[in-house]
Design a protein around this motif. Structure first.
Motif, PDB file in Angstrom:
ATOM      1  N   ILE A   1      28.909  66.587  13.988  1.00  0.00           N
ATOM      2  CA  ILE A   1      29.970  67.206  14.784  1.00  0.00           C
ATOM      3  C   ILE A   1      31.308  67.014  14.081  1.00  0.00           C
TER       4      ILE A   1
ATOM      5  N   ILE B   1      32.157  71.641  18.040  1.00  0.00           N
ATOM      6  CA  ILE B   1      32.626  71.036  19.290  1.00  0.00           C
ATOM      7  C   ILE B   1      33.253  72.085  20.202  1.00  0.00           C
TER       8      ILE B   1
ATOM      9  N   ASN C   1      29.493  72.753  27.690  1.00  0.00           N
ATOM     10  CA  ASN C   1      30.866  72.222  27.598  1.00  0.00           C
ATOM     11  C   ASN C   1      31.881  73.305  27.947  1.00  0.00           C
TER      12      ASN C   1
END
Ligand code: THG
Length: 262
Positions: A122, A162, A199
């Motif tokens: 990430i 992300i 997310n």
């Protein structure tokens, strides 16, 4: 698209208490449901409330692999927790994850090699979450360079830009999507790309629509893999249709049934 089911996560109330109470059948039910809905692999995360992740992670791995051979995506920021998962795993594994921190890469890449695991990198560093595309690319390049240096196969590396919640980071969505495309041209052979899809809608009211719209767009930017809720039927239908439009699936009138996994 390589689909990783997100639902075995202690963040969900049912899974959190199943872990605490050592309720194996609840975990196994969740594993089988996700596989039935089309998951190619399963994310395994003890959750933020776990007080003994070093014990919970291998317990989860053992419970899951009693009912499925699907690859397990060992999700923890702690290398020791990942290692306990790796030791217990008979199925293929994906380490989720390393950051671009040199100290972290130094520990995690050798673990991935030792256990023949794939690896998610990430684009986060000690400085935190990047604020634009250039910072994401710089961190991605650091991860790729360190993997090459340590002779970890770049084809087994999944880069994650992300994904941030659209309600707090709306101005970054474009950069995140473009990063997916640009990660793939960092090196030849190309690294793969992955996102944690849910997310994007955390804290928002219309979650499912936001998830499937973002996923459809990310597919057009060349996304290889996503951690998502495979039980969201409209999400899965949107994904199959996006891949159809991009000529990755052959059209027939019953294409949804044809591509909905057995
Ligand atoms: N990248 C990588 N791994 C990841 C993420 C990522 N692993 C964790 C996460 N992000 C992906 N998995 C989830 C799982 C659940 C949710 C979001 C991402 C979620 N949960 C509900 C919430 O927070 O509102 C919980 C609701 C409930 O309690 O029932 O949204 O980005 N590599």
């Amino acid at each position: 698209m390589f689909i990783i089911g997100e639902l075995i996560n202690g963040m969900y109330a049912n899974i959190g208490s199943a872990i605490k109470e050592r309720n194996k059948s609840e975990i196994q039910k969740c594993a089988l449901e996700q596989v039935a809905c089309g998951a190619d692999a399963l994310d395994v995360n003890c959750g933020p409330a776990s007080r003994q992740p070093l014990v919970d992670m291998p317990w989860l791995v053992e419970a899951i692999q009693e009912v499925t051979d699907k690859p397990l995506c060992l999700d923890s920021s702690k290398p020791k927790v990942i290692e306990e998962g790796l030791k217990a795993a008979r199925n293929k594994t994906i380490i989720n994850s390393t950051t671009a921190d040199p100290e972290k890469l130094e520990i995690i890449i050798p673990l991935a090699k030792q256990y023949h695991s794939k690896l998610i990198g990430i684009t986060i560093s000690a400085k935190g979450i990047p604020q634009n595309k250039d910072q994401r690319l710089e961190l991605a390049a650091t991860i790729v360079a360190t993997c090459s240096e340590k002779e970890f196969s770049i084809e087994d590396l999944y880069l994650d830009p992300i994904v941030l919640p659209v309600n707090v980071a709306q101005a970054q969505m474009n950069d995140i999507l473009e990063s997916i495309h640009e990660f793939r041209i960092i090196s030849d052979p190309a690294p793969k790309t992955i996102v944690g899809l849910s997310n994007v809608s955390q804290g928002a009211h219309v979650r499912s629509l936001i998830n499937r719209t973002f996923l459809t767009m990310a597919v057009a930017y060349g996304l290889d893999s996503a951690i998502l809720d495979p039980k969201d039927k409209e999400l899965m239908d949107a994904l199959i249709t996006a891949e159809l439009i991009l000529n990755k699936n052959i059209y027939c009138d019953s294409y949804l049934e044809a591509y909905r996994k057995k």
